[in-house]
Write a protein that holds these residues in place. Structure first.
Motif: not given
Length: 281
Positions: A10, A53, A59, A105
């Protein structure tokens, strides 16, 4: 972590800073939207996170505080925007607020106000690859002991890091900094890794655009030493080693040397770039 796995990050751009040292420029727009080489710093930050990312709201996230509406509008559909109300939350608190979005993440973080022309493409794979357990900080050379002298003296953090979810999940949501609540303890526990710009293949230059001198230095580096004039600016006078923003005006008979010109024809804003710049290599 290999390059094939790098897309699992991320990405977070920290863009909530008030930019007090850049005033009055940051009374016109947020620091994250100040341009370097005519490109807003926020765009440069999103670009360098893309190899790690991707480039989508699920994201990549941006936190915002000062001029939050302008940051949200500029980010558009390229990133999730976390607006901090009340007091700005700092580097740790901003990530703490994003914890539900991060959702387990690992995180690649970069400061919007850092000029890193070499990007972050090789950051995760440097030094044999990131182990996914220690926080990894991108660093440049520093005079003196640096940020973590007992770990690797002579290195100073330059505004990009990789954080495992195990480090992020406990971050506070109240105002706090990553140095204070995370990295100092991690350094003592052997859970912090420092990677130099050279080791990361990051081009050897990092400039924190926090002062007019450093902001000018970033622009001159981006231009190869020439003045940076936005195509929409009107320049009738002389401009030397200076930055002229979009919509700004330099009148006939004016000579600008090492300054930033912003504002409009009716209300020009001129900021001298006094002092020496700090360029991490």
């Amino acid at each position: 972590m290999t390059a094939d796995a790098a897309g699992s990050f991320a990405g977070v751009v920290l863009a909530a800073g008030a930019g007090t040292r850049l005033r009055p420029l940051t009374e016109l727009r947020p620091k994250a939207l100040c341009p370097v080489g005519t490109v807003p710093l926020l765009d440069l930050a999103l670009e360098r996170l893309a190899p790690l990312a991707g480039a989508a709201p699920d994201t990549v996230a941006v936190n915002a505080h000062a001029f939050a509406a302008a940051v949200r509008s500029h980010a558009g559909d390229r990133a999730h925007v976390s607006v901090e109300t009340g007091e700005a939350r700092g580097t740790a608190g901003g990530l703490g607020l994003l914890r539900p979005w991060i959702d387990g993440r690992d995180v690649a973080v970069t400061n919007a106000d850092t000029y890193l022309p070499g990007g972050l493409r090789g950051f995760a794979d440097a030094a044999g690859g990131w182990d996914g357990e220690r926080s990894r900080l991108l660093c440049g050379r520093a005079d003196g002991r640096g940020d973590f002298p007992r770990l690797r003296p002579g290195l100073r953090y330059v505004g990009a890091c990789l954080l495992p979810w195990t480090s992020v999940r406990g971050l506070p949501t109240e105002p706090a900094g990553l140095f204070e609540v995370l990295w100092r303890a991690q350094a003592d526990a052997g859970l912090l890794e420092l990677v130099s710009l050279d080791e990361a293949g990051a081009g050897g230059v990092a400039i924190d655009c926090g002062t007019p001198a450093d902001y000018l230095a970033a622009n001159l580096h981006a231009s190869g030493g020439r003045s940076v004039v936005d195509p929409s600016a009107v320049v009738e006078g002389r401009v030397e080693r200076s930055v002229v923003w979009d919509g700004a005006h330099v009148a006939a008979g004016e000579r600008l040397v090492e300054v930033i010109r912003a504002g409009t024809r009716q209300r020009p804003v001129t900021v001298p770039a006094t002092g020496s710049a700090t360029i991490r290599t």
